[in-house]
Motif scaffolding. Sequence first.
Motif, PDB file in Angstrom:
ATOM      1  N   THR A 191      13.172  11.177 -10.267  1.00 29.20           N
ATOM      2  CA  THR A 191      12.911  10.833  -8.876  1.00 29.20           C
ATOM      3  C   THR A 191      12.024   9.601  -8.719  1.00 29.20           C
ATOM      4  OG1 THR A 191      11.031  12.363  -8.871  1.00 29.20           O
ATOM      5  CG2 THR A 191      13.143  13.204  -8.079  1.00 29.20           C
ATOM      6  N   VAL A 192      12.002   9.097  -7.481  1.00 31.79           N
ATOM      7  CA  VAL A 192      11.097   8.022  -7.080  1.00 31.79           C
ATOM      8  C   VAL A 192      10.439   8.431  -5.769  1.00 31.79           C
ATOM      9  CG1 VAL A 192      12.505   6.232  -8.175  1.00 31.79           C
ATOM     10  CG2 VAL A 192      12.846   6.767  -5.746  1.00 31.79           C
ATOM     11  N   GLY A 193       9.325   7.763  -5.464  1.00 31.17           N
ATOM     12  CA  GLY A 193       8.704   7.889  -4.152  1.00 31.17           C
ATOM     13  C   GLY A 193       8.956   6.597  -3.393  1.00 31.17           C
ATOM     14  N   ILE A 194       9.418   6.696  -2.159  1.00 30.40           N
ATOM     15  CA  ILE A 194       9.767   5.525  -1.371  1.00 30.40           C
ATOM     16  C   ILE A 194       8.870   5.472  -0.135  1.00 30.40           C
ATOM     17  CG2 ILE A 194      11.660   6.800  -0.272  1.00 30.40           C
ATOM     18  CD1 ILE A 194      13.175   4.155  -0.076  1.00 30.40           C
ATOM     19  N   VAL A 195       8.249   4.313   0.127  1.00 28.06           N
ATOM     20  CA  VAL A 195       7.302   4.141   1.223  1.00 28.06           C
ATOM     21  C   VAL A 195       7.915   3.204   2.261  1.00 28.06           C
ATOM     22  CG1 VAL A 195       4.947   3.478   1.862  1.00 28.06           C
ATOM     23  CG2 VAL A 195       5.406   4.403  -0.429  1.00 28.06           C
ATOM     24  N   ILE A 196       7.994   3.664   3.511  1.00 27.46           N
ATOM     25  CA  ILE A 196       8.698   2.941   4.570  1.00 27.46           C
ATOM     26  C   ILE A 196       7.783   2.776   5.783  1.00 27.46           C
ATOM     27  CG2 ILE A 196      10.704   2.984   6.116  1.00 27.46           C
ATOM     28  CD1 ILE A 196      11.920   5.054   4.063  1.00 27.46           C
ATOM     29  N   THR A 197       7.811   1.582   6.397  1.00 27.00           N
ATOM     30  CA  THR A 197       7.197   1.374   7.705  1.00 27.00           C
ATOM     31  C   THR A 197       8.294   1.492   8.754  1.00 27.00           C
ATOM     32  OG1 THR A 197       5.417  -0.036   6.876  1.00 27.00           O
ATOM     33  CG2 THR A 197       5.976  -0.252   9.199  1.00 27.00           C
ATOM     34  N   ALA A 198       8.095   2.394   9.712  1.00 33.70           N
ATOM     35  CA  ALA A 198       9.153   2.775  10.644  1.00 33.70           C
ATOM     36  C   ALA A 198       9.407   1.737  11.725  1.00 33.70           C
ATOM     37  CB  ALA A 198       8.803   4.111  11.292  1.00 33.70           C
ATOM     38  N   HIS A 199      10.676   1.517  12.010  1.00 29.06           N
ATOM     39  CA  HIS A 199      11.148   0.759  13.182  1.00 29.06           C
ATOM     40  C   HIS A 199      10.698  -0.697  13.213  1.00 29.06           C
ATOM     41  CE1 HIS A 199      12.230   4.762  14.339  1.00 29.06           C
ATOM     42  NE2 HIS A 199      10.969   5.142  14.468  1.00 29.06           N
ATOM     43  N   VAL A 200      10.449  -1.256  12.047  1.00 30.90           N
ATOM     44  CA  VAL A 200      10.181  -2.688  11.918  1.00 30.90           C
ATOM     45  C   VAL A 200      11.189  -3.228  10.908  1.00 30.90           C
ATOM     46  CG1 VAL A 200       8.508  -4.471  11.277  1.00 30.90           C
ATOM     47  CG2 VAL A 200       7.712  -2.347  12.366  1.00 30.90           C
ATOM     48  N   PRO A 201      12.202  -3.985  11.343  1.00 33.90           N
ATOM     49  CA  PRO A 201      13.203  -4.495  10.403  1.00 33.90           C
ATOM     50  C   PRO A 201      12.556  -5.224   9.235  1.00 33.90           C
ATOM     51  CG  PRO A 201      13.903  -4.893  12.655  1.00 33.90           C
ATOM     52  CD  PRO A 201      12.486  -4.383  12.733  1.00 33.90           C
ATOM     53  N   HIS A 202      13.112  -5.027   8.054  1.00 33.93           N
ATOM     54  CA  HIS A 202      12.557  -5.610   6.841  1.00 33.93           C
ATOM     55  C   HIS A 202      12.597  -7.144   6.924  1.00 33.93           C
ATOM     56  CE1 HIS A 202      11.423  -5.039   2.559  1.00 33.93           C
ATOM     57  NE2 HIS A 202      11.978  -6.222   2.406  1.00 33.93           N
ATOM     58  N   PRO A 203      11.439  -7.832   6.909  1.00 29.47           N
ATOM     59  CA  PRO A 203      11.433  -9.299   7.003  1.00 29.47           C
ATOM     60  C   PRO A 203      12.192  -9.922   5.830  1.00 29.47           C
ATOM     61  CG  PRO A 203       9.229  -8.413   7.374  1.00 29.47           C
ATOM     62  CD  PRO A 203      10.069  -7.281   6.882  1.00 29.47           C
ATOM     63  N   ARG A 204      12.866 -11.016   6.096  1.00 29.47           N
ATOM     64  CA  ARG A 204      13.734 -11.640   5.084  1.00 29.47           C
ATOM     65  C   ARG A 204      12.965 -12.022   3.829  1.00 29.47           C
ATOM     66  NH1 ARG A 204      15.631 -16.775   3.942  1.00 29.47           N
ATOM     67  NH2 ARG A 204      14.305 -17.667   5.560  1.00 29.47           N
ATOM     68  N   ASN A 205      11.739 -12.488   3.974  1.00 29.13           N
ATOM     69  CA  ASN A 205      10.960 -12.936   2.814  1.00 29.13           C
ATOM     70  C   ASN A 205       9.973 -11.880   2.305  1.00 29.13           C
ATOM     71  OD1 ASN A 205      12.109 -15.550   2.702  1.00 29.13           O
ATOM     72  ND2 ASN A 205      10.859 -16.156   4.462  1.00 29.13           N
ATOM     73  N   LYS A 206      10.079 -10.676   2.817  1.00 32.70           N
ATOM     74  CA  LYS A 206       9.161  -9.598   2.438  1.00 32.70           C
ATOM     75  C   LYS A 206       9.377  -9.185   0.983  1.00 32.70           C
ATOM     76  CE  LYS A 206       6.685  -5.703   2.905  1.00 32.70           C
ATOM     77  NZ  LYS A 206       5.232  -5.656   3.164  1.00 32.70           N
ATOM     78  N   GLU A 207       8.277  -9.025   0.234  1.00 28.75           N
ATOM     79  CA  GLU A 207       8.343  -8.509  -1.126  1.00 28.75           C
ATOM     80  C   GLU A 207       7.969  -7.023  -1.133  1.00 28.75           C
ATOM     81  OE1 GLU A 207       6.027 -10.814  -3.841  1.00 28.75           O
ATOM     82  OE2 GLU A 207       7.491 -12.446  -3.902  1.00 28.75           O
ATOM     83  N   THR A 208       8.758  -6.232  -1.811  1.00 28.28           N
ATOM     84  CA  THR A 208       8.495  -4.803  -1.967  1.00 28.28           C
ATOM     85  C   THR A 208       7.724  -4.575  -3.263  1.00 28.28           C
ATOM     86  OG1 THR A 208      10.487  -4.208  -0.738  1.00 28.28           O
ATOM     87  CG2 THR A 208       9.589  -2.535  -2.214  1.00 28.28           C
ATOM     88  N   TRP A 209       6.767  -3.643  -3.219  1.00 27.71           N
ATOM     89  CA  TRP A 209       5.937  -3.354  -4.405  1.00 27.71           C
ATOM     90  C   TRP A 209       6.562  -2.213  -5.195  1.00 27.71           C
ATOM     91  CZ3 TRP A 209       2.778   0.656  -6.335  1.00 27.71           C
ATOM     92  CH2 TRP A 209       1.828   0.265  -7.297  1.00 27.71           C
ATOM     93  N   PHE A 210       6.673  -2.403  -6.492  1.00 26.83           N
ATOM     94  CA  PHE A 210       7.262  -1.384  -7.374  1.00 26.83           C
ATOM     95  C   PHE A 210       6.215  -0.933  -8.397  1.00 26.83           C
ATOM     96  CE2 PHE A 210      10.823  -3.809  -5.773  1.00 26.83           C
ATOM     97  CZ  PHE A 210      11.753  -2.828  -5.473  1.00 26.83           C
ATOM     98  N   GLY A 211       6.068   0.382  -8.520  1.00 22.17           N
ATOM     99  CA  GLY A 211       5.123   0.940  -9.475  1.00 22.17           C
ATOM    100  C   GLY A 211       5.827   1.818 -10.500  1.00 22.17           C
ATOM    101  N   TYR A 212       5.412   1.721 -11.748  1.00 24.69           N
ATOM    102  CA  TYR A 212       5.962   2.541 -12.829  1.00 24.69           C
ATOM    103  C   TYR A 212       4.993   3.701 -13.054  1.00 24.69           C
ATOM    104  CZ  TYR A 212       8.033   3.765 -17.349  1.00 24.69           C
ATOM    105  OH  TYR A 212       8.649   4.429 -18.384  1.00 24.69           O
ATOM    106  N   TRP A 213       5.228   4.792 -12.327  1.00 23.58           N
ATOM    107  CA  TRP A 213       4.326   5.943 -12.331  1.00 23.58           C
ATOM    108  C   TRP A 213       4.952   7.118 -13.082  1.00 23.58           C
ATOM    109  CZ3 TRP A 213       2.051   6.264  -6.644  1.00 23.58           C
ATOM    110  CH2 TRP A 213       1.302   5.115  -6.406  1.00 23.58           C
ATOM    111  N   ARG A 214       5.507   6.846 -14.245  1.00 23.50           N
ATOM    112  CA  ARG A 214       6.198   7.893 -15.000  1.00 23.50           C
ATOM    113  C   ARG A 214       5.237   8.822 -15.742  1.00 23.50           C
ATOM    114  NH1 ARG A 214      10.924   8.251 -12.616  1.00 23.50           N
ATOM    115  NH2 ARG A 214      12.396   6.564 -13.020  1.00 23.50           N
TER     116      ARG A 214
END
Length: 318
Positions: A207-230
């Motif tokens: 599994t993964v954990g996914i973090v979302i900000t509601a009702h704000v379209p994803h900005p075109r230049n937005k970077e998503t943070w990825f963590g290796y929490w195995r």
Amino acid sequence: FYIEFLRYANTDKGLGIVLTPMHIAQLFAKMANVGKDTVVLDNAAGTGGFLVAAMGEMMKDAGDNEAKIKEIRENQLYGIEYEDSIFALLVSNMIIHSDGRSNMIWGDTFDVIPSKLKGKELVDVGLLNPPFKMDRDDIYEFEFVFSNLDAVKTRGTVIAILPASAVTATSGPNYEYKKRLLKNHTLEAVVSLPEELFHNSKTSVVTVGIVITAHVPHPRNKETWFGYWRHDGFVKTKIYGRADVNNRWGGENGLEEQWLSAFVNRKEVPQFSLSRRVTPEDEWIAEAYLETDYSSLDLDAFEKTVREYQAFKMENGL
């Protein structure tokens, strides 16, 4: 006591439920910055692990303010559960924690949220571990996430546990869900969770954990943070199941604090975390982008991996 009761009752022929480990439920509540004024919803509440964890953070923030504690119990925790037998466990769990069943709702999230919560601008944070899709007729996990998002305020936070396959799909229904998510919401972070996270519930889904900000379209230049929490420091034991027997998780310098610090500050750490611009065509998982440090490999690492593989084969009768 209640968690131990559920673990022993939850055999292959018993309850058949997947319990979210309490340390992960508490971690997610902290990641969502749950405090005394937060309203929390779990629309696949199960036995209430996320709600209890969120309540703990609220109570801690409220301190000795009895009026606020009463308000938290009466108006700030919402849970929806469809299965009647599990709903009974949810209510009893909340009763044990002095909440009763103030806002615990027995019903289908796809009926309850449109009729009771959608558009009310009431819920600040959504936390959920939706039922995993095992059969063709089962509902996709993303549908539960979108249902939760429907109830959450604009710029509210939703954190969900999903199978890794849901966020790595580059075709099919999950690919379409990924497109829908970025069109309507912001993908803040995805963290890879321990591979044997649900060992105590006899479930082997990665599994993964996914973090979302509601009702704000994803900005075109937005970077998503990825963590290796195995690796959370928990190990399998005969008596306690998967447990923190080496005390690596909690405390000022424990792994929980390290993970939270990395997430809150969006740290980029070799072999552990990074930020990337992603599209629905990309795999939303840290392993797709982390570079392997081959200089750290040695004979011990090789032997450890072979032993783990052999143990996996024996455990699964292969």
